[in-house]
Design a protein around this motif. Structure first.
Motif, PDB file in Angstrom:
ATOM      1  N   SER A  21       0.842  -1.190   0.000  1.00  0.00           N
ATOM      2  CA  SER A  21       0.000   0.000   0.000  1.00  0.00           C
ATOM      3  C   SER A  21       0.876   1.237   0.000  1.00  0.00           C
ATOM      4  O   SER A  21       1.989   1.217   0.543  1.00  0.00           O
ATOM      5  CB  SER A  21      -0.909   0.018   1.222  1.00  0.00           C
ATOM      6  OG  SER A  21      -1.778  -1.092   1.244  1.00  0.00           O
ATOM      7  N   ALA A  23       0.177   5.265   0.927  1.00  0.00           N
ATOM      8  CA  ALA A  23      -0.727   6.322   1.352  1.00  0.00           C
ATOM      9  C   ALA A  23      -0.138   7.675   0.984  1.00  0.00           C
ATOM     10  O   ALA A  23       1.043   7.933   1.252  1.00  0.00           O
ATOM     11  CB  ALA A  23      -0.960   6.237   2.853  1.00  0.00           C
ATOM     12  N   ASP A  73      -7.380   3.848  -4.883  1.00  0.00           N
ATOM     13  CA  ASP A  73      -8.632   4.295  -4.294  1.00  0.00           C
ATOM     14  C   ASP A  73      -8.456   5.782  -4.003  1.00  0.00           C
ATOM     15  O   ASP A  73      -7.841   6.146  -2.994  1.00  0.00           O
ATOM     16  CB  ASP A  73      -8.929   3.501  -3.019  1.00  0.00           C
ATOM     17  CG  ASP A  73     -10.285   3.830  -2.425  1.00  0.00           C
ATOM     18  OD1 ASP A  73     -10.830   4.903  -2.732  1.00  0.00           O
ATOM     19  OD2 ASP A  73     -10.788   3.023  -1.645  1.00  0.00           O
ATOM     20  N   ASN A  74      -8.987   6.615  -4.856  1.00  0.00           N
ATOM     21  CA  ASN A  74      -8.783   8.057  -4.698  1.00  0.00           C
ATOM     22  C   ASN A  74      -9.502   8.602  -3.471  1.00  0.00           C
ATOM     23  O   ASN A  74      -9.096   9.622  -2.919  1.00  0.00           O
ATOM     24  CB  ASN A  74      -9.235   8.789  -5.953  1.00  0.00           C
ATOM     25  CG  ASN A  74      -8.257   8.617  -7.105  1.00  0.00           C
ATOM     26  OD1 ASN A  74      -7.121   8.173  -6.914  1.00  0.00           O
ATOM     27  ND2 ASN A  74      -8.676   8.951  -8.310  1.00  0.00           N
ATOM     28  N   ALA A  75     -10.545   7.945  -3.044  1.00  0.00           N
ATOM     29  CA  ALA A  75     -11.243   8.388  -1.835  1.00  0.00           C
ATOM     30  C   ALA A  75     -10.376   8.194  -0.593  1.00  0.00           C
ATOM     31  O   ALA A  75     -10.536   8.901   0.402  1.00  0.00           O
ATOM     32  CB  ALA A  75     -12.555   7.633  -1.679  1.00  0.00           C
ATOM     33  N   LYS A  76      -9.463   7.234  -0.666  1.00  0.00           N
ATOM     34  CA  LYS A  76      -8.566   6.952   0.459  1.00  0.00           C
ATOM     35  C   LYS A  76      -7.149   7.446   0.206  1.00  0.00           C
ATOM     36  O   LYS A  76      -6.255   7.200   1.019  1.00  0.00           O
ATOM     37  CB  LYS A  76      -8.528   5.447   0.724  1.00  0.00           C
ATOM     38  CG  LYS A  76      -9.862   4.869   1.182  1.00  0.00           C
ATOM     39  CD  LYS A  76      -9.737   3.389   1.470  1.00  0.00           C
ATOM     40  CE  LYS A  76     -11.061   2.819   1.962  1.00  0.00           C
ATOM     41  NZ  LYS A  76     -10.973   1.363   2.260  1.00  0.00           N
ATOM     42  N   ASN A  77      -6.923   8.107  -0.922  1.00  0.00           N
ATOM     43  CA  ASN A  77      -5.573   8.596  -1.265  1.00  0.00           C
ATOM     44  C   ASN A  77      -4.546   7.470  -1.188  1.00  0.00           C
ATOM     45  O   ASN A  77      -3.436   7.649  -0.655  1.00  0.00           O
ATOM     46  CB  ASN A  77      -5.150   9.742  -0.346  1.00  0.00           C
ATOM     47  CG  ASN A  77      -5.709  11.083  -0.780  1.00  0.00           C
ATOM     48  OD1 ASN A  77      -6.655  11.140  -1.552  1.00  0.00           O
ATOM     49  ND2 ASN A  77      -5.146  12.167  -0.271  1.00  0.00           N
ATOM     50  N   THR A  78      -4.886   6.324  -1.727  1.00  0.00           N
ATOM     51  CA  THR A  78      -4.029   5.153  -1.595  1.00  0.00           C
ATOM     52  C   THR A  78      -3.910   4.406  -2.926  1.00  0.00           C
ATOM     53  O   THR A  78      -4.897   4.289  -3.656  1.00  0.00           O
ATOM     54  CB  THR A  78      -4.577   4.198  -0.519  1.00  0.00           C
ATOM     55  OG1 THR A  78      -4.683   4.902   0.723  1.00  0.00           O
ATOM     56  CG2 THR A  78      -3.646   3.006  -0.316  1.00  0.00           C
TER      57      THR A  78
END
Length: 125
Positions: A21, A23, A73-78
């Motif tokens: 991952s 972040a 996942d752009n909503a999680k900046n990941t």
């Protein structure tokens, strides 16, 4: 620029799987292309995979051959790298990278603007 922090590395047996991952900080994450590189001892940093800003397009290094999957996942900046069927030659430090240009298919390190600190992946035989 975005700040990047990788996680998920470790020791795994050949044939196993790992999920890395990355972040990212910053409100502009969704405008960046994201990528993964790796560097083994004594070798140059090499491109592993890249993904477009919206996840709609991906590009992989030749050696991947269907074993790895990059996603975001752009909503999680990941951004993620799912690695399957790992081999001892996959042993390296894996780095996350971001490109303001949006060019997810650039394999040269100079085209990428921000880098994480890296996470070690070791595959035992």
């Amino acid at each position: 620029q975005v700040q990047l922090v990788e996680s998920g590395g470790g020791l795994v047996q050949a044939g196993g799987s790992l999920r890395l991952s990355c972040a990212a900080s910053g409100r502009t994450f969704s405008s960046y292309a994201m990528g993964w590189f790796r560097q083994a001892p004594g070798k140059e940093r090499e491109f592993v995979a890249g993904i477009s800003w919206n996840g709609g397009a991906t590009y992989y290094g030749d050696f991947v051959k269907g074993r790895f999957i990059i996603s975001r996942d752009n909503a999680k900046n990941t951004v993620y790298l799912q690695m399957n069927s790992l081999k001892p030659e996959d042993t390296a430090v894996y780095y996350c990278a971001a490109a303001r240009s949006g060019s997810y298919y650039y394999t040269g390190v100079s085209r990428w603007d921000s880098w994480g600190q890296g996470t070690q992946v070791t595959v035992s035989s």
